[in-house]
Design a protein around this motif. Structure first.
Motif, PDB file in Angstrom:
ATOM      1  N   GLY A  48      -9.771 -31.665-108.331  1.00  0.00           N
ATOM      2  CA  GLY A  48      -9.170 -30.330-108.453  1.00  0.00           C
ATOM      3  C   GLY A  48     -10.303 -29.323-108.423  1.00  0.00           C
ATOM      4  N   LYS A  49     -10.142 -28.217-109.194  1.00  0.00           N
ATOM      5  CA  LYS A  49     -11.212 -27.203-109.215  1.00  0.00           C
ATOM      6  C   LYS A  49     -12.348 -27.683-110.120  1.00  0.00           C
ATOM      7  CE  LYS A  49     -11.767 -22.264-109.998  1.00  0.00           C
ATOM      8  NZ  LYS A  49     -11.688 -21.581-111.276  1.00  0.00           N
ATOM      9  N   THR A  50     -11.973 -28.113-111.327  1.00  0.00           N
ATOM     10  CA  THR A  50     -13.002 -28.558-112.280  1.00  0.00           C
ATOM     11  C   THR A  50     -12.778 -30.008-112.718  1.00  0.00           C
ATOM     12  OG1 THR A  50     -11.757 -27.866-114.260  1.00  0.00           O
ATOM     13  CG2 THR A  50     -13.151 -26.201-113.211  1.00  0.00           C
ATOM     14  N   SER A  51     -11.675 -30.589-112.262  1.00  0.00           N
ATOM     15  CA  SER A  51     -11.335 -31.949-112.714  1.00  0.00           C
ATOM     16  C   SER A  51     -11.495 -32.966-111.589  1.00  0.00           C
ATOM     17  CB  SER A  51      -9.906 -31.975-113.262  1.00  0.00           C
ATOM     18  OG  SER A  51      -8.993 -31.709-112.229  1.00  0.00           O
ATOM     19  N   ARG A  53     -18.067 -25.390-121.031  1.00  0.00           N
ATOM     20  CA  ARG A  53     -16.791 -24.948-120.441  1.00  0.00           C
ATOM     21  C   ARG A  53     -16.610 -25.587-119.053  1.00  0.00           C
ATOM     22  NH1 ARG A  53     -13.015 -24.451-122.940  1.00  0.00           N
ATOM     23  NH2 ARG A  53     -11.955 -23.328-121.276  1.00  0.00           N
ATOM     24  N   PRO A  54     -15.325 -25.767-118.631  1.00  0.00           N
ATOM     25  CA  PRO A  54     -15.075 -26.379-117.326  1.00  0.00           C
ATOM     26  C   PRO A  54     -15.771 -25.620-116.200  1.00  0.00           C
ATOM     27  CG  PRO A  54     -13.037 -26.240-118.584  1.00  0.00           C
ATOM     28  CD  PRO A  54     -14.074 -25.484-119.368  1.00  0.00           C
ATOM     29  N   VAL A  75     -13.304 -33.816-116.770  1.00  0.00           N
ATOM     30  CA  VAL A  75     -13.595 -32.412-116.469  1.00  0.00           C
ATOM     31  C   VAL A  75     -15.110 -32.232-116.546  1.00  0.00           C
ATOM     32  CG1 VAL A  75     -13.285 -30.016-117.239  1.00  0.00           C
ATOM     33  CG2 VAL A  75     -11.342 -31.585-117.264  1.00  0.00           C
ATOM     34  N   THR A 102     -13.804 -37.072-120.713  1.00  0.00           N
ATOM     35  CA  THR A 102     -12.504 -37.641-120.361  1.00  0.00           C
ATOM     36  C   THR A 102     -11.452 -36.694-120.927  1.00  0.00           C
ATOM     37  OG1 THR A 102     -13.501 -39.753-120.990  1.00  0.00           O
ATOM     38  CG2 THR A 102     -11.148 -39.789-120.428  1.00  0.00           C
ATOM     39  N   VAL A 103     -10.517 -36.243-120.078  1.00  0.00           N
ATOM     40  CA  VAL A 103      -9.457 -35.372-120.608  1.00  0.00           C
ATOM     41  C   VAL A 103      -8.115 -36.104-120.634  1.00  0.00           C
ATOM     42  CG1 VAL A 103      -8.894 -34.225-118.412  1.00  0.00           C
ATOM     43  CG2 VAL A 103      -8.494 -33.022-120.528  1.00  0.00           C
ATOM     44  N   HIS A 104      -7.964 -37.110-119.756  1.00  0.00           N
ATOM     45  CA  HIS A 104      -6.683 -37.823-119.729  1.00  0.00           C
ATOM     46  C   HIS A 104      -6.861 -39.237-119.171  1.00  0.00           C
ATOM     47  CE1 HIS A 104      -2.349 -38.248-119.531  1.00  0.00           C
ATOM     48  NE2 HIS A 104      -2.514 -38.822-118.357  1.00  0.00           N
ATOM     49  N   GLN A 110       1.337 -35.031-113.954  1.00  0.00           N
ATOM     50  CA  GLN A 110       0.678 -34.886-115.253  1.00  0.00           C
ATOM     51  C   GLN A 110       0.832 -33.459-115.776  1.00  0.00           C
ATOM     52  OE1 GLN A 110      -0.352 -36.679-117.547  1.00  0.00           O
ATOM     53  NE2 GLN A 110      -1.452 -35.147-118.745  1.00  0.00           N
TER      54      GLN A 110
HETATM   55  C1  LIG Z   1     -11.698 -30.905-121.179  1.00  0.00           C
HETATM   56  C2  LIG Z   1     -11.615 -29.555-121.840  1.00  0.00           C
HETATM   57  C3  LIG Z   1     -12.996 -28.892-121.866  1.00  0.00           C
HETATM   58  C4  LIG Z   1     -10.671 -28.703-120.949  1.00  0.00           C
HETATM   59  O1  LIG Z   1     -10.537 -27.464-121.554  1.00  0.00           O
HETATM   60  P1  LIG Z   1      -9.326 -26.499-121.147  1.00  0.00           P
HETATM   61  O2  LIG Z   1      -9.499 -25.236-121.902  1.00  0.00           O
HETATM   62  O3  LIG Z   1      -8.035 -27.242-121.223  1.00  0.00           O
HETATM   63  O4  LIG Z   1      -9.658 -26.185-119.654  1.00  0.00           O
HETATM   64  P2  LIG Z   1      -8.700 -25.726-118.495  1.00  0.00           P
HETATM   65  O5  LIG Z   1      -7.327 -25.377-118.970  1.00  0.00           O
HETATM   66  O6  LIG Z   1      -9.481 -24.717-117.724  1.00  0.00           O
HETATM   67  O7  LIG Z   1      -8.546 -27.053-117.596  1.00  0.00           O
HETATM   68  C5  LIG Z   1      -9.670 -27.582-116.934  1.00  0.00           C
HETATM   69  C6  LIG Z   1      -9.203 -28.681-116.008  1.00  0.00           C
HETATM   70  O8  LIG Z   1      -8.724 -29.758-116.789  1.00  0.00           O
HETATM   71  C7  LIG Z   1      -7.435 -30.143-116.368  1.00  0.00           C
HETATM   72  N1  LIG Z   1      -6.703 -30.620-117.540  1.00  0.00           N
HETATM   73  C8  LIG Z   1      -6.579 -29.997-118.734  1.00  0.00           C
HETATM   74  N2  LIG Z   1      -5.815 -30.751-119.550  1.00  0.00           N
HETATM   75  C9  LIG Z   1      -5.457 -31.848-118.853  1.00  0.00           C
HETATM   76  C10 LIG Z   1      -4.667 -32.998-119.145  1.00  0.00           C
HETATM   77  N3  LIG Z   1      -4.080 -33.163-120.319  1.00  0.00           N
HETATM   78  N4  LIG Z   1      -4.515 -33.927-118.182  1.00  0.00           N
HETATM   79  C11 LIG Z   1      -5.096 -33.783-116.976  1.00  0.00           C
HETATM   80  N5  LIG Z   1      -5.870 -32.715-116.631  1.00  0.00           N
HETATM   81  C12 LIG Z   1      -6.023 -31.766-117.565  1.00  0.00           C
HETATM   82  C13 LIG Z   1      -6.827 -28.860-115.807  1.00  0.00           C
HETATM   83  O9  LIG Z   1      -5.764 -29.155-114.895  1.00  0.00           O
HETATM   84  C14 LIG Z   1      -8.024 -28.269-115.095  1.00  0.00           C
HETATM   85  O10 LIG Z   1      -8.232 -28.928-113.859  1.00  0.00           O
HETATM   86  P3  LIG Z   1      -8.606 -28.093-112.497  1.00  0.00           P
HETATM   87  O11 LIG Z   1      -9.676 -27.092-112.855  1.00  0.00           O
HETATM   88  O12 LIG Z   1      -9.141 -29.147-111.583  1.00  0.00           O
HETATM   89  O13 LIG Z   1      -7.356 -27.465-112.013  1.00  0.00           O
HETATM   90  C15 LIG Z   1     -11.048 -29.621-123.299  1.00  0.00           C
HETATM   91  O14 LIG Z   1      -9.688 -30.020-123.236  1.00  0.00           O
HETATM   92  C16 LIG Z   1     -11.828 -30.614-124.140  1.00  0.00           C
HETATM   93  O15 LIG Z   1     -12.943 -30.362-124.553  1.00  0.00           O
HETATM   94  N6  LIG Z   1     -11.219 -31.776-124.446  1.00  0.00           N
HETATM   95  C17 LIG Z   1     -11.879 -32.825-125.224  1.00  0.00           C
HETATM   96  C18 LIG Z   1     -12.606 -33.793-124.309  1.00  0.00           C
HETATM   97  C19 LIG Z   1     -13.166 -34.950-125.070  1.00  0.00           C
HETATM   98  O16 LIG Z   1     -13.713 -34.770-126.141  1.00  0.00           O
HETATM   99  N7  LIG Z   1     -12.990 -36.159-124.515  1.00  0.00           N
HETATM  100  C20 LIG Z   1     -13.273 -37.391-125.199  1.00  0.00           C
HETATM  101  C21 LIG Z   1     -14.692 -37.778-125.232  1.00  0.00           C
HETATM  102  S1  LIG Z   1     -15.514 -37.726-123.701  1.00  0.00           S
END
Ligand SMILES: CC(C)(COP(=O)(O)OP(=O)(O)OC[C@H]1O[C@@H](n2cnc3c(N)ncnc32)[C@H](O)[C@@H]1OP(=O)(O)O)[C@@H](O)C(=O)NCCC(=O)NCCS
Length: 162
Positions: A84-87, A122-123, A115, A56-58, A150
């Motif tokens: 999206g691409k990875t989301s 990695r994504p 994601v 879950t990222v958001h 967002q």
């Molecule tokens: C998810 C995670 C791997 C993304 O890493 P990152 O380096 O930000 O990756 P990127 O910048 O390449 O973004 C990847 C995708 O996430 C999306 N994204 C990143 N931050 C976001 C946010 N705050 N809200 C919505 N989407 C988001 C980007 O738009 C992108 O989508 P797309 O590929 O479809 O265009 C990293 O933020 C992470 O590990 N977060 C913690 C997740 C976690 O522990 N969750 C709770 C328990 S499950």
């Protein structure tokens, strides 16, 4: 992995019976319990769509519209709205049913972004989404807008921090 998948390929409907353990001191359901069911149903949809591990990222704002009581049946419906691409953006609707009266009511809606991750965490790319019904097409356009908003919010936050 298919290049494109339908919404119906990954949709999930999860049912729960509300037990006393799930409630707060006012005998209505504890919000955190509903949130964990929402996250779980949405995560299963994201995994089924991507066939990958997901995180879950958001989570968008969650509003609780009406209380859920012990003995109610809770139906958590989750489906992919947009990719999206990875989301993957998942829409979740929570419906509570009173099994005695048969009445049901919409209690919560939520939107979660997941994601998909590759073997090194990695994504990684997810399949596209084939939207067929008018409802799916509407959710897809609303999802695109939601993702755009967002991203704008994230940029504003980053600017405010620097
Ligand atoms: C998810 C995670 C791997 C993304 O890493 P990152 O380096 O930000 O990756 P990127 O910048 O390449 O973004 C990847 C995708 O996430 C999306 N994204 C990143 N931050 C976001 C946010 N705050 N809200 C919505 N989407 C988001 C980007 O738009 C992108 O989508 P797309 O590929 O479809 O265009 C990293 O933020 C992470 O590990 N977060 C913690 C997740 C976690 O522990 N969750 C709770 C328990 S499950």
């Amino acid at each position: 992995m298919p290049a494109i998948k339908k919404v119906s390929d990954s949709s999930v409907t999860m049912r729960q019976l509300v037990m006393p353990n799930d409630t707060n001191p006012h005998n209505t359901i504890f919000g955190g319990t509903v949130m964990s069911w929402i996250d779980m149903a949405a995560a299963m949809v994201a995994e089924r769509h991507s066939n990958k591990n997901v995180v879950t990222v958001h989570v968008d704002d969650i509003t609780f519209l009406s209380p859920i009581r012990v003995g109610d049946h809770v139906c958590v419906k989750a489906q992919v709205n947009y990719v999206g691409k990875t989301s993957i953006l998942i829409g979740v609707k929570v419906i509570a049913e009173n099994p005695q009266s048969g009445d049901s009511r919409h209690t919560t809606s939520a939107y979660l972004t997941f994601v998909a991750l590759n073997d090194v965490g990695r994504p990684t790319e997810v399949p596209g989404l084939e939207v067929i019904t008018e409802e799916e097409k509407r959710r897809f356009s609303e999802g695109a807008l939601r993702v755009e908003q967002q991203k704008e919010k994230a940029v504003k936050k980053a600017k405010a921090k620097s």
